[in-house]
Write an enzyme that holds these catalytic residues in place. Structure first.
Site, PDB file in Angstrom:
ATOM      1  N   HIS A  80      16.848  54.128  42.229  1.00 53.76           N
ATOM      2  CA  HIS A  80      17.551  54.218  43.513  1.00 53.76           C
ATOM      3  C   HIS A  80      18.560  55.350  43.443  1.00 53.76           C
ATOM      4  O   HIS A  80      19.602  55.234  42.802  1.00 53.76           O
ATOM      5  CB  HIS A  80      18.242  52.895  43.844  1.00 53.76           C
ATOM      6  N   LYS A 113      25.168  59.197  48.912  1.00 59.00           N
ATOM      7  CA  LYS A 113      24.152  59.970  48.184  1.00 59.00           C
ATOM      8  C   LYS A 113      23.419  60.943  49.111  1.00 59.00           C
ATOM      9  O   LYS A 113      23.341  62.135  48.826  1.00 59.00           O
ATOM     10  CB  LYS A 113      23.145  59.020  47.519  1.00 59.00           C
ATOM     11  N   ASP A 167      16.502  58.487  48.286  1.00 54.49           N
ATOM     12  CA  ASP A 167      16.428  57.025  48.182  1.00 54.49           C
ATOM     13  C   ASP A 167      15.717  56.552  46.921  1.00 54.49           C
ATOM     14  O   ASP A 167      16.154  55.598  46.303  1.00 54.49           O
ATOM     15  CB  ASP A 167      15.801  56.392  49.427  1.00 54.49           C
ATOM     16  N   ARG A 194      42.088  65.276  36.700  1.00 52.69           N
ATOM     17  CA  ARG A 194      41.780  66.436  37.527  1.00 52.69           C
ATOM     18  C   ARG A 194      40.814  67.379  36.815  1.00 52.69           C
ATOM     19  O   ARG A 194      39.923  67.961  37.422  1.00 52.69           O
ATOM     20  CB  ARG A 194      43.079  67.163  37.862  1.00 52.69           C
TER      21      ARG A 194
END
Length: 142
Positions: free
Chosen positions: A10, A31, A49, A103
């Site tokens: 997935h 995504k 997907d 960061r």
């Protein structure tokens, strides 16, 4: 990352000049949105997907399942038909569920089918699409 060779994972996969990115995260994590933003900047869709992963010596190849090849979901619009990159070598996994710890984080990796792949924590990174494009074009991550 748990993956079974030749079984769908997935996620969403894109390529930048042949440099493959596997975007993972829960449903609704962004995504497909990240992939669309990257595609608008020049990336090519591999799969949305579901992504098929296959080990080839010391690399992992990514491709789309035939049933969804060339399709990407655009939130609140629907499915879009787009040109695709048929396959690419996986170089980076982007985790949309996890924020970077710093960061300028240390390089992280994850195991994909027994191969160590660079890992990028992408949650809440506003400049992520252009950053990944530059990374794909330069081929470096330090």
């Amino acid at each position: 990352m748990k993956a079974i060779e030749n079984s769908p994972v997935h996620g969403t996969a894109v390529a930048v000049d042949g440099w493959g990115f596997l975007i993972l995260g829960a449903s609704g994590s962004g995504k497909s949105g990240l992939a669309l933003n990257m595609m608008a900047l020049g990336a090519e869709l591999i799969a949305d997907d579901q992504v098929i992963l296959q080990r080839s010596e010391d690399t992992v190849q990514m491709r789309a399942p035939a049933a969804i090849c060339g399709m990407i979901e655009a939130h609140s619009v629907g499915l879009l038909a787009v040109p695709v990159c048929e396959t690419a070598v996986l170089h980076h996994v982007v985790d949309m569920d996890t924020e970077a710890e710093a960061r300028l984080p240390q390089l992280q990796t994850c195991d994909v089918l027994g191969v160590q792949i660079d890992l990028i924590n992408g949650r809440n990174v506003p400049s992520l699409p252009p950053t990944l494009l530059i990374l794909g074009r330069s081929g470096r991550h330090s």
